[in-house]
Design an enzyme around this catalytic site. Structure first.
Site, PDB file in Angstrom:
ATOM      1  N   ASP A   1       0.861  -1.178   0.000  1.00 27.73           N
ATOM      2  CA  ASP A   1       0.000   0.000   0.000  1.00 27.73           C
ATOM      3  C   ASP A   1       0.901   1.233   0.000  1.00 27.73           C
ATOM      4  OD1 ASP A   1      -1.802   2.004   0.399  1.00 27.73           O
ATOM      5  OD2 ASP A   1      -2.668   1.185   2.233  1.00 27.73           O
TER       6      ASP A   1
ATOM      7  N   GLU B   1       9.479  -2.868  -8.310  1.00 23.84           N
ATOM      8  CA  GLU B   1      10.122  -2.187  -7.184  1.00 23.84           C
ATOM      9  C   GLU B   1      11.359  -1.382  -7.568  1.00 23.84           C
ATOM     10  OE1 GLU B   1       8.132  -5.818  -5.208  1.00 23.84           O
ATOM     11  OE2 GLU B   1       8.972  -5.260  -7.149  1.00 23.84           O
TER      12      GLU B   1
END
Length: 260
Positions: free
Chosen positions: A66, A136
């Site tokens: 999140d 990422e």
């Protein structure tokens, strides 16, 4: 069985169906999701349920961390959040080594930590619409927690390639690499076909079998726990990384883009 803030879980015919239910947030990972899935697995053990299906929505299976919560944090928050990081790794470890057959039914996007749920599962069924990505590195992060589980499924080389490319992999390619076990235009039909066989296996046999497979696996998931958790805490407490995430969340600007 369970209706929570992050997921719903029901049991029918010896199968527990767990559905992430935060589509407005792309089913991102929160402490609620981790805790509620853990409670669902507890209930399955108590009721000797042998098969657990984890699924999301048509558009998003699970999009990972999140980022809104990450952006709201401050440098140093990682130590405070050690419990949440431990809990997520332990949840994936439980999925991979516990006494139920874990089936991931993937439609839409599985990204970052969403790939962790997939890689920790025993069987992965995907719609042809499904994609699997590790984004990422674009933010100065890397998938420290996902990689032990992903490497176990696809090998070092493919896990390394997915991490470096940061590009979503379609279901057909993911099947070639071993991340997906079966895919097709109707993943729900494939799922039912698999459940017809999987639910016949005695639950007490599954735990013994998975413990054995863990002993002969080339990736020692329990040994990887501490370095994976430590790395996750380090990268999510780095001020530069937090600035990149915050800029994206607040302004919609990717790290490689000039300010708008």
């Amino acid at each position: 069985m369970i209706r929570g803030r992050a997921l719903d879980a029901t049991v029918e015919n010896g199968v527990c169906r767990v559905r992430f239910n935060r589509p407005e947030a792309r089913n991102t990972i929160t402490p609620d999701l981790i805790a509620e899935l853990g409670r669902a697995l507890d209930a399955c053990e108590e009721r000797a349920v042998g098969v657990v299906v984890v699924e999301g929505g048509d558009r998003d299976f699970c999009f990972g961390a999140d980022l809104d919560s990450v952006a709201a944090g401050e440098p140093g928050d990682a130590d405070r959040d050690r419990g949440n990081v431990d809990a997520l790794y332990d949840l994936w470890l439980r999925m991979a080594t516990g006494p139920q057959i874990l089936v991931a039914h993937v439609r839409g996007r599985a990204n970052a930590g969403g790939v962790g749920f997939v890689a920790a599962s025993d069987v992965v069924i995907a719609d042809d619409t499904a994609t699997f990505g590790l984004s990422e590195l674009l933010f100065g992060l890397y998938p420290a927690m996902v990689l032990p589980f992903l490497t176990r499924r696809v090998g070092f080389g493919k896990a390394h390639y997915m991490t470096l490319m940061t590009r979503p992999v379609p279901a057909a390619r993911a099947a070639e690499w071993g991340l997906v076990d079966a895919h097709g235009p109707r993943g729900d039909q494939l799922l039912l076909q698999h459940l017809g066989r999987l639910r016949r296996i005695p639950p007490e046999t599954v735990g013994s079998y998975k413990r054995y497979m863990g002993r002969i696996s080339p990736v020692a998931l329990e040994a990887a726990r501490e370095p994976a958790v430590r790395a996750n805490l380090d990268i999510f407490s780095d001020p530069a990384n937090l600035r990149r995430v915050t800029r994206f969340v607040e302004d919609g600007v990717y790290p490689w883009e000039a300010s708008r």
